[in-house]
Design an enzyme around this catalytic site. Structure first.
Site, short mmCIF file in Angstrom:
data_model
loop_
_atom_site.label_atom_id
_atom_site.label_comp_id
_atom_site.label_asym_id
_atom_site.label_seq_id
_atom_site.Cartn_x
_atom_site.Cartn_y
_atom_site.Cartn_z
N CYS A 35 -2.60 0.54 -5.81
CA CYS A 35 -4.13 0.52 -6.28
C CYS A 35 -4.56 1.87 -6.20
O CYS A 35 -4.25 2.81 -6.37
CB CYS A 35 -4.67 -0.80 -5.96
SG CYS A 35 -6.10 -1.09 -7.39
N HIS A 63 -0.74 -5.48 -7.16
CA HIS A 63 -1.09 -6.01 -5.75
C HIS A 63 0.08 -7.30 -5.66
O HIS A 63 0.25 -7.88 -6.71
CB HIS A 63 -2.52 -6.66 -5.82
CG HIS A 63 -3.74 -5.74 -5.63
ND1 HIS A 63 -4.04 -4.90 -4.73
CD2 HIS A 63 -4.58 -5.40 -6.67
CE1 HIS A 63 -4.83 -4.23 -4.62
NE2 HIS A 63 -5.17 -4.19 -6.13
#
Length: 564
Positions: free
Chosen positions: A391, A505
């Site tokens: 991310c 994630h």
């Protein structure tokens, strides 16, 4: 439906932060679900940068679609798909509302996602209708009903947006109370913050609008447990004090008989019964926020208590970014025997590390500037082992970050990245919030992908299976390649040499990813682990072992006669 038809609510409040509220709520939810009770967790307002995606109910999406049923693939904790019909939307653009939080998916605190799994209900944004995500300089991103509505200082939030947030929380709670047998809600911090009693959404306001019974939890390990309990009760507004049905003393070590005189004296002084004493045990639930991480500039190691000698172990360094988010992405690695997950400050050396993970951050631009000052760029460029950015960490590894004023509190225009991947990230006001599913293809640090039959291991947890990775994305910015790159985890990833960047994630929950990442470090398959029990079941066992559930009126009416 009238108020008389709404389910009861139990508010698990605390004398302070980190007294064990999240664990007690998770344990209660699993215990009730096991007893056949339809229970929903709830937290009106959470402050955390550890977030998870959840479905947005039709009531807040403005459509007639169903959301939140257990059949949506979330009730048992498995990751769902990216669209309602099971497809993953890889072609959506930034202007497509289904690609952002304005569509099917929103974000909630990771603890409420965990508690939904404990309750065996599908996570929806109703479970955590207001989420505050600190980004630095006194500002937080405010997320209402799963959608980011802006960045505000505390004063601006309370003066201009708190009423709207409260309305959202009241509506979300009402929907849950109309659909379930009981709502178990978690407070935030201390319920006795007298400077906030007129705007304490997660505690005082919830107790009032939910007509909740209150169970007060205190942490004896900190010392002064009786003073904190008595002081908390003394400082509560009278109408909230009357709602307290009992207290729980958490994290107790030693002989309980030595505690008995204090418990008796407390009950005599306050008239409030002590309904339980819980031992100091950690069931292993995900951390709610960064308070469980080492402070900035400090270090910590996880996984060192697995019985594997240090000389036989490998070290995965995780950069403790100033505004770190979703640090729980590294937790599955720490559960593999022989793996040491070492949190290091940005200025630390990685000379003894076998691999490095650059995790998410709530503010990629300002963290990039801080990390550059600390010398992280040079340290990463000199590191010759596997490097994975997740991310915000992925964005830092690129060549450049553009339109950074949408992300930063300090910079505008364009900022150079660390230049380890040929990609550029451009920020915009909107966010990408979605479930994702990607086939895993060999490349970069994940080049050693085994055949699907070889990927099953005892640490697989919720995401066991073949070489397909399920996870979720929550991020601002769109990242595009400036040159040829491999895409081991779909179009929102990039790999070159020993460096991988991805927006996914939860990738290390995949046994295939873990094996591919760790096998080269061990020189072969990583050690197998003895199958561990479910942390959610362990939380339930902890609660049942120490709390007299029958003494809680809201629970006694729902539990079967033969139940706990």
């Amino acid at each position: 439906m009238g108020d008389a038809e709404l389910a009861p609510t139990l508010l698990v409040a605390g004398t302070a932060s980190h007294v064990g509220k999240s664990t007690v709520v998770a344990g209660l939810c699993r215990t009730l679900a096991d007893a056949g009770v339809d229970v929903a967790p709830f937290k009106a307002q959470n402050m955390s940068n550890n977030a998870h995606v959840a479905l947005r109910p039709a009531a807040v999406r403005g459509d007639d679609g169903a959301a939140g049923r257990a059949g949506d693939g979330e009730a048992d904790g498995r990751a769902g798909d990216g669209t309602a019909d099971g497809r993953v939307d890889e072609e959506a653009t930034d202007d497509d509302p289904e690609r952002g939080a304005s569509g099917q998916w929103g974000e909630i605190g990771v603890s409420q996602h965990t508690q939904a799994r404990a309750a065996r209900v599908a996570p929806t944004t109703d479970l955590n209708p207001v989420l505050l995500k600190p980004r630095g300089d006194g500002e937080s991103q405010v997320v209402v009903d799963g959608v980011a509505v802006g960045h505000y200082s505390a004063d601006t939030y309370y003066d201009d947006h708190w009423v709207e947030a409260r309305d959202a929380a009241v509506a979300a709670h009402r929907r849950l109370a109309a659909e379930h047998d009981i709502v178990v809600t978690e407070g935030a911090g201390s319920i006795a913050e007298i400077n906030l009693h007129d705007r304490d959404l997660a505690n005082v306001e919830t107790a009032r609008f939910a007509d909740a019974s209150v169970l007060l939890v205190a942490d004896i390990e900190r010392g002064g447990v009786f003073a904190s309990l008595v002081g908390t009760l003394e400082l509560l507004p009278d109408d909230v004090r009357e709602r307290v049905v009992g207290v729980v003393v958490n994290k107790f070590r030693g002989d309980r008989s030595l505690l008995a005189p204090g418990l008796d004296a407390f009950e005599d002084r306050t008239g409030v019964p002590v309904l339980g004493v819980l031992p100091h045990e950690d069931p292993g639930l995900p951390d709610e926020d960064s308070l469980s991480l080492p402070a900035r500039g400090e270090r910590a190691v996880r996984g060192a208590d697995d019985g594997v000698p240090d000389e036989a172990a490998v070290t995965v360094a995780v950069v403790r970014l100033p505004r770190i988010s979703n640090a729980t992405d590294a937790d599955p690695l720490a559960r593999v025997p022989g793996v040491r997950v070492a949190f290091r400050p940005p200025g630390a050396s990685f000379g003894d590390a076998d691999a490095v993970v650059l995790p998410g951050t709530k503010n990629a631009v300002d963290d990039l500037l801080a990390c550059r000052e600390a010398g992280l760029g040079a340290e990463l460029r000199s590191f010759d082992g596997p490097l994975v950015g997740i991310c915000g960490g992925y964005q830092l590894l690129g060549e450049r970050l553009e339109r950074v004023e949408h992300e930063s509190t300090r910079a505008e225009g364009s900022v150079a990245g660390f230049g380890l991947l040929p990609v550029v990230t451009r920020f915009a006001p909107t966010k990408r919030v979605s479930r994702v599913e990607h086939p895993l293809t060999p490349a970069g640090p994940l080049a050693d992908v085994a055949a699907p039959d070889d990927t099953t291991d005892a640490t697989a947890g919720d995401d066991a299976g073949g070489a397909t990775v399920t996870g979720y994305e929550i991020h601002a910015g769109t990242t595009t390649a400036t040159g040829a790159v491999a895409r081991p985890l779909g179009p929102d990833s990039a790999a070159e040499g020993s460096v991988l960047g991805t927006y996914c994630h939860g990738l290390f929950r995949s046994p295939a990813v873990r094996r591919a990442f760790l096998a080269p470090l061990f020189g072969g398959d990583p050690p197998s682990a003895t199958a561990a029990g479910s942390p959610l079941d362990d939380a339930a066992a902890l609660v049942r072992s120490g709390i007299d559930l029958r003494a809680v009126p809201a629970l006694d009416e729902l539990l079967p006669a033969s139940g706990p």
